[in-house]
Design a protein around this motif. Structure first.
Motif, short mmCIF file in Angstrom:
data_model
loop_
_atom_site.label_atom_id
_atom_site.label_comp_id
_atom_site.label_asym_id
_atom_site.label_seq_id
_atom_site.Cartn_x
_atom_site.Cartn_y
_atom_site.Cartn_z
N LEU A 400 0.76 -0.98 0.09
CA LEU A 400 0.05 -0.08 0.11
C LEU A 400 0.85 1.15 -0.14
N ASP A 401 0.00 2.35 -0.56
CA ASP A 401 0.74 3.68 -0.47
C ASP A 401 0.64 4.20 0.99
N SER A 402 1.42 4.99 1.54
CA SER A 402 1.33 5.62 2.57
C SER A 402 -0.09 6.60 2.35
N GLY A 403 -0.79 6.44 3.47
CA GLY A 403 -2.13 7.06 3.64
C GLY A 403 -3.27 6.24 3.29
N ALA A 506 5.60 5.97 -7.85
CA ALA A 506 6.00 6.41 -6.75
C ALA A 506 5.12 6.02 -5.73
N SER A 507 5.58 6.34 -4.51
CA SER A 507 4.49 6.25 -3.19
C SER A 507 4.99 7.16 -2.33
N PRO A 508 4.34 8.16 -1.71
CA PRO A 508 2.57 8.14 -2.10
C PRO A 508 2.52 8.59 -3.65
N LYS A 509 1.18 8.52 -3.99
CA LYS A 509 0.86 8.77 -5.56
C LYS A 509 1.43 10.39 -5.70
N PRO A 510 2.05 10.48 -6.79
CA PRO A 510 2.84 11.94 -7.06
C PRO A 510 1.65 12.98 -7.58
N THR A 511 1.84 14.15 -7.44
CA THR A 511 1.14 15.20 -8.07
C THR A 511 1.62 15.34 -9.63
N ILE A 512 0.90 15.46 -10.53
CA ILE A 512 1.20 15.56 -11.93
C ILE A 512 0.94 17.13 -12.43
#
Length: 1046
Positions: A400-403, A506-512
């Motif tokens: 899992l991603d953080s959060g 990436a983790s957490p999901k990046p801002t694009i």
């Protein structure tokens, strides 16, 4: 291996574990979440839960560690990580937490063993390689401080084991950098058998006819022991019968009615089931009092099974019941509110009820009744069958991603219903502000790196515990892009949709964010950033050309990729001629031209009926001609009929692909005189559209066909084609179902087309007609309550349109639908033929409405409901059926009913039949034989069937030559027979009992040589040494003595 890794992130998590769990003594309280990428790799390492089974077998009968009980729980497969690889492989390049390969099992160690070592096995795999520790009764063993303990590849070795120091519950704890898992509990017991007290036992004095109990008072022992009694001196064992009984629960000897022959000395012998050690008690003298004989008295149940008996499903249950009394009581058994299980057996003159492979349905109240002429006595007790926990839903390794939110669920069945506990890294997991546990579900809100580790779900009831484990990885990394997304050039044509991929790992999901050139790209109706980060541009134009940059950013860093977009003019195609009609032998050139962007190359492809043309294999009929870069021609020479079809030209560029087709018709010429200027087309169908062409031809060749004429429709007319295949169909009672094949549109001859259905009962004069207005109709149903089933009708179907009525089809005879049978079969009889067969016979009333297509027999056991009946069908006029595969010694209820296409008739009154008892399980014993030349005289002891077995009706002697499979059979009602061995050689002889339930168990084989002259006598006897277990020791004695008469 560590040198080939690039360390991306190292987070120290000291003390994080203690926030959510109690640490097992010795567990490290500092953890690290490490995310690494192997050199040259384009993606992060990942799991494959299919390759990583994390379920442990049940620790049957284990006792949970005190203080580890929590709320009940379950498990589930949670969410995917942000664009992480779905494929995980266990090789040296992939890190993962420990997984048990072998867990310790319960062990019983004999104290007198010469081995002097105990080995509790534990093996796990993982990367890095796991280390091991052991717990005894929940406390970690300090292996270093006790020389008796040692570890060998995870297994615990105990030298010179001691019951005082070492008995208890053991668990293996295996750990690597990803966490720890705890094995199931294994119980270490010690097997021993002490000595009886040497104190002299007092004599027991009773009157003749009185009952007596002789106490065994066994010594200290572990685990179970079995009991037997010696009379006067070893090895004269007390034989159990209806008067004497040895309880395997108390060890005592019970004599219901003492006789003079019982006077003597009795010694209790006990045997350890593990060590096989035996010890004898001091003798207990039994004497008779001289003050008279005991009178008759009613039974007194002296030994019985507990009021509540618990047993695991699949085991064998033995219930004891024995009574004192004069006369000797008779013991009988029954299941209250039901029948005894068919598999149940009575042992030891009915003093023991044995139920093998006990199941949940065998639970209930059982009654033992002791009865004699003076009265009776009854005892009742409850049998409760339990099951160990068993997994029905499994845990899966999860990333899992953080959060993100974690939701795991584990489910198990068992009786009693299991409860659940959770462990993290081998220690109990308790509910916290972010952590919830209920009914086997574990939920953690907003996970972070402190939640990473090894988790276990425990399902347990009072009889056992099972473990399931899974690894939770929390991903934390800066964005990176796969190599195949770097520096792309995308070429499209005007008006097309453009999608530029941007999927960083990436983790957490990046801002694009997206830029075109140096400017941030703003979304509008035509330009959209998709949820996964990619950029979509609709209806591309020249203004969209340029350099695009995608950047992904999270708390750990950023990364970017660049893509160039080029927008070209769309390609167009011209394929000529559009439609061609040629005569066999002619040739044609198809021309394909591409109008395309001058900066792009084009490639041409030719197809026939959608398939690529193979120019090498077409016999020289096809040739591809490319005169210019933007055009290509297809030459078709000496055309054949097979060359007719759809010819396609496809043009491919780097940006797009377009195609077009033309149709080639090939005909054989139909010539008309050259001076004709008109022709008449005849025998055309009415109300059909036609178009015409004219082709001129001479001896030089054939010209081009004319343009098609205008479309001309012929005039309407009365239809001339009736429907075909008029027939009947099955329907409901009182229905006449008429079916036909619809008339195709080209033969309907005008508008307003429909059908006229005419029918009349067979033998009558007037027709009844019905109009069907749909031209597509293919069926008509006429319903009349007064029409009996299977009434014959004459039927015909005609056609009509707006011009009038057309012809009818030929008359056919169709019967109305038959009804379901109205009467039940009579004289139903059921006859039991064997232990598994019942013959059912019946008669059918021919006057019943509805011809039977066959019969259905339903049968069910006495304790079942009729709704649970099994069913078997016959076809035709069968009046009997043999039911096979039934349970022995079981009462069945049976019904019979007729059926046909319309349905089922009423069932007959239920009849009853019970299958035969099972054939005798005892084989004929003490077989003796005397040979005189080719004659062999045989004798044996009679077979005595058990109470639940069929009576013996006679015996079969089977004999065959060695090496052959077919046996000859001699049947006799005596316990002797004479066998004639016709040929020289060795014969195999067997004897078995014959009963209603079939043939019983065959005797051991005898090998007899056949030769003339001389006599040979042999005996084969069986001596049974008393054993309280279900098996017996058998000694085979073969005696060769001179020939004598018996």
């Amino acid at each position: 291996m560590w040198l080939s890794w690039k360390l991306l992130l190292f987070l120290s998590l000291t003390g994080c574990l203690s926030e959510y769990s109690e640490a097992v003594p010795g567990l490290p309280t500092s953890y690290a979440a490490i995310l690494r990428i192997k050199s040259g790799s384009s993606s992060l390492a990942s799991f494959n839960s299919k390759n990583r089974p994390r379920l442990s077998s049940p620790s049957l009968g284990s006792i949970p560690s005190p203080g580890w009980r929590g709320a009940a729980q379950h498990y589930h497969s949670p969410t995917n990580l942000y664009h992480f690889s779905d494929t995980f492989k266990h090789d040296e390049s992939v890190d993962y937490g420990p997984v048990f390969v072998q867990e310790p099992d319960d062990m019983i160690f004999p104290t007198d063993s010469e081995e002097k070592k105990v080995s509790l096995n534990c093996q796990a795999r993982g990367n890095p390689t796991p280390t091991y520790r052991w717990l005894r009764n929940g406390t970690e063993i300090d292996i270093e401080s006790d020389y008796r303990f040692s570890l060998v590849e995870g297994s615990l070795i105990i030298s010179n084991p001691s019951e005082m120091k070492d008995s208890g519950q053991y668990q293996c704890l295996t750990t690597n950098m990803f966490g720890s898992i705890l094995s199931r509990e294994a119980v270490l017991q010690f097997a021993y058998l002490g000595n009886f007290s040497g104190r002299t036992r007092s004599a027991v004095s009773v009157r003749e006819g009185q009952g007596v109990v002789l106490m065994c008072s066994p010594p200290l022992h572990s685990p179970e022991i079995i009991y037997s009694w010696v009379f006067n001196e070893f090895p004269s064992f007390v034989a159990e019968d209806s008067r004497r009984f040895i309880s395997q629960e108390t060890g005592n000897l019970y004599i219901s009615k003492v006789q003079t022959s019982d006077v003597g000395s009795y010694i209790c012998l006990v045997k350890n089931t593990v060590t096989n050690a035996r010890v004898l008690s001091p003798p207990t003298p039994l004497t008779l009092r001289n003050d008279g004989v005991m009178g008759e008295y009613e039974p007194k149940i002296e030994v019985h099974f507990p009021y509540t008996v618990t047993a695991a499903r699949g085991t064998t249950v033995k219930l004891e019941c024995f009574a004192l009394g004069n006369p000797v009581p008779t013991i009988s058994w029954r299941k209250v509110n039901g029948h005894n299980p068919s598999k149940a057996r009575l042992r030891k003159s009915q003093a023991v009820l044995e139920i093998p492979n006990v199941q949940l349905e065998d639970s209930g109240m059982y009654e033992c009744k002791a009865e004699n002429s003076r009265g009776r006595n009854v005892f009742r007790g409850q049998l409760q069958v339990y099951t160990y926990p068993h997994w029905v839903e499994k845990l899966n390794d999860t990333q899992l991603d953080s959060g993100d939110q974690l939701r795991w669920e584990c489910k198990a069945t068992g009786k009693p219903r299991p409860t659940y506990r959770w462990l993290k890294n081998g220690a109990p997991l308790w509910p916290q502000s972010r952590i919830e546990m209920f009914n086997g579900v574990l939920m953690i809100q907003s996970v972070n790196v402190s939640d990473a580790g090894m988790y276990q779900c425990l399902a347990e009831n009072k009889y056992g515990t099972i473990y399931a484990s899974a690894e939770l990885k929390i991903l934390a990394s800066a964005p990176t892009f796969p190599l195949n997304q770097m520096k792309k050039t995308i070429i499209v044509t005007k008006g097309q949709e453009v999608v530029i991929e941007c999927k960083p790992q990436a983790s957490p999901k990046p801002t694009i964010t997206w830029k075109k050139g140096d400017k941030v790209l703003r979304e509008n109706k035509r330009i959209t950033i998709l949820p996964h980060g990619s950029l979509r541009i609709l209806n591309a134009s020249k203004s969209d050309e340029g350099r695009y940059l995608c950047q992904g950013v999270n708390v750990f860093g950023s990364a970017e990729i660049i893509a160039s977009v080029s927008v070209k003019e769309p390609t167009r195609i011209e394929l000529t001629p559009k439609k061609i009609e040629l005569t066999v032998g002619e040739s044609i050139v198809l021309s394909c031209k591409a109008l395309h962007d001058s900066t792009m190359d084009v490639t041409f492809y030719w197809t026939l009926n959608g398939q690529p043309i193979d120019f090498e294999k077409e016999g020289g009929h096809f040739e591809s001609i490319k005169a210019q870069a933007s055009s290509a021609d297809l030459m078709i020479r000496n055309i054949l009929l097979v060359h007719a079809g759809r010819y396609g030209c496809r043009v491919q560029t780097a940006a797009d692909a377009v195609s077009d087709e033309t149709e080639l018709l090939v005909r054989v010429p139909d010539l008309i005189s050259g001076d004709m200027e008109s022709a008449m087309a005849v025998e055309l169908n009415p109300w059909v559209e036609y178009e015409f062409r004219v082709v001129a031809t001479n001896k030089i060749g054939t010209g081009d066909p004319s343009a098609p004429s205008r479309v001309i429709r012929t005039n309407e007319a009365v239809p001339k084609t009736p429907p075909a295949n008029v027939s009947g169909r099955s329907g409901r009672r009182h229905e006449l179902v008429i079916a036909w094949e619809p008339v195709s549109e080209e033969f309907q001859s005008g508008e307003g087309f429909g059908y006229i259905v005419a029918f009349r009962p067979n033998g009558t004069r007037g027709w009844k007609e019905k109009m069907v207005t749909s031209s597509d109709a293919s069926k008509f149903i006429y319903r009349d309550e007064s029409v009996p089933p299977l009434t014959p009708f004459e039927v015909k179907v005609g056609v009509y349109n707006n011009k009038g009525d057309g012809p009818f089809s030929p008359i056919v005879v169709i019967c109305s639908a038959e009804g379901e049978p109205t009467a039940a079969p009579i004289d139903v009889k059921a006859t039991s033929l064997s232990v598994s067969e019942i013959l059912v016979a019946w008669k059918h009333i021919k006057e019943s409405l509805g011809r039977p297509q066959g019969f259905e027999v339903g049968y069910w056991k006495d304790m079942q409901q009729e709704e649970a009946a099994e069913k078997v069908k016959t076809e035709g006029n069968e009046s009997s059926i043999l039911l096979t595969g039934l349970e022995g010694n079981t009462l069945y209820h049976l019904t019979v009913r007729a059926y046909n296409a319309a349905g089922y008739g009423p069932p007959s009154t239920a009849v009853h039949a019970a299958t035969k008892k099972s054939p005798p399980s005892q084989a004929p014993g003490n077989i003796m034989w005397i040979q005189d030349g080719s004659h062999v005289s045989l004798g044996w002891e009679p077979v005595r069937p058990l109470a639940n077995e069929s009576d013996v009706m006679g015996y079969k002697v089977l004999f065959r030559q060695e090496g052959q499979s077919n046996s000859q059979v001699i049947e006799t009602q005596k316990t002797s027979a004479v066998v004639l061995l016709p040929d020289v050689g060795v014969y195999i002889i067997e004897v078995c009992a014959v009963s209603e339930g079939g043939d019983g168990t065959a005797s051991p084989q005898i090998r007899v040589p056949s030769f003339s002259g001389g006599k040979v006598t042999s005996a084969q006897s069986t001596l049974h040494v008393l054993s309280t277990s279900s098996s017996s020791v058998t000694l085979l004695l073969a005696l060769m003595v001179p020939s004598t008469s018996w």
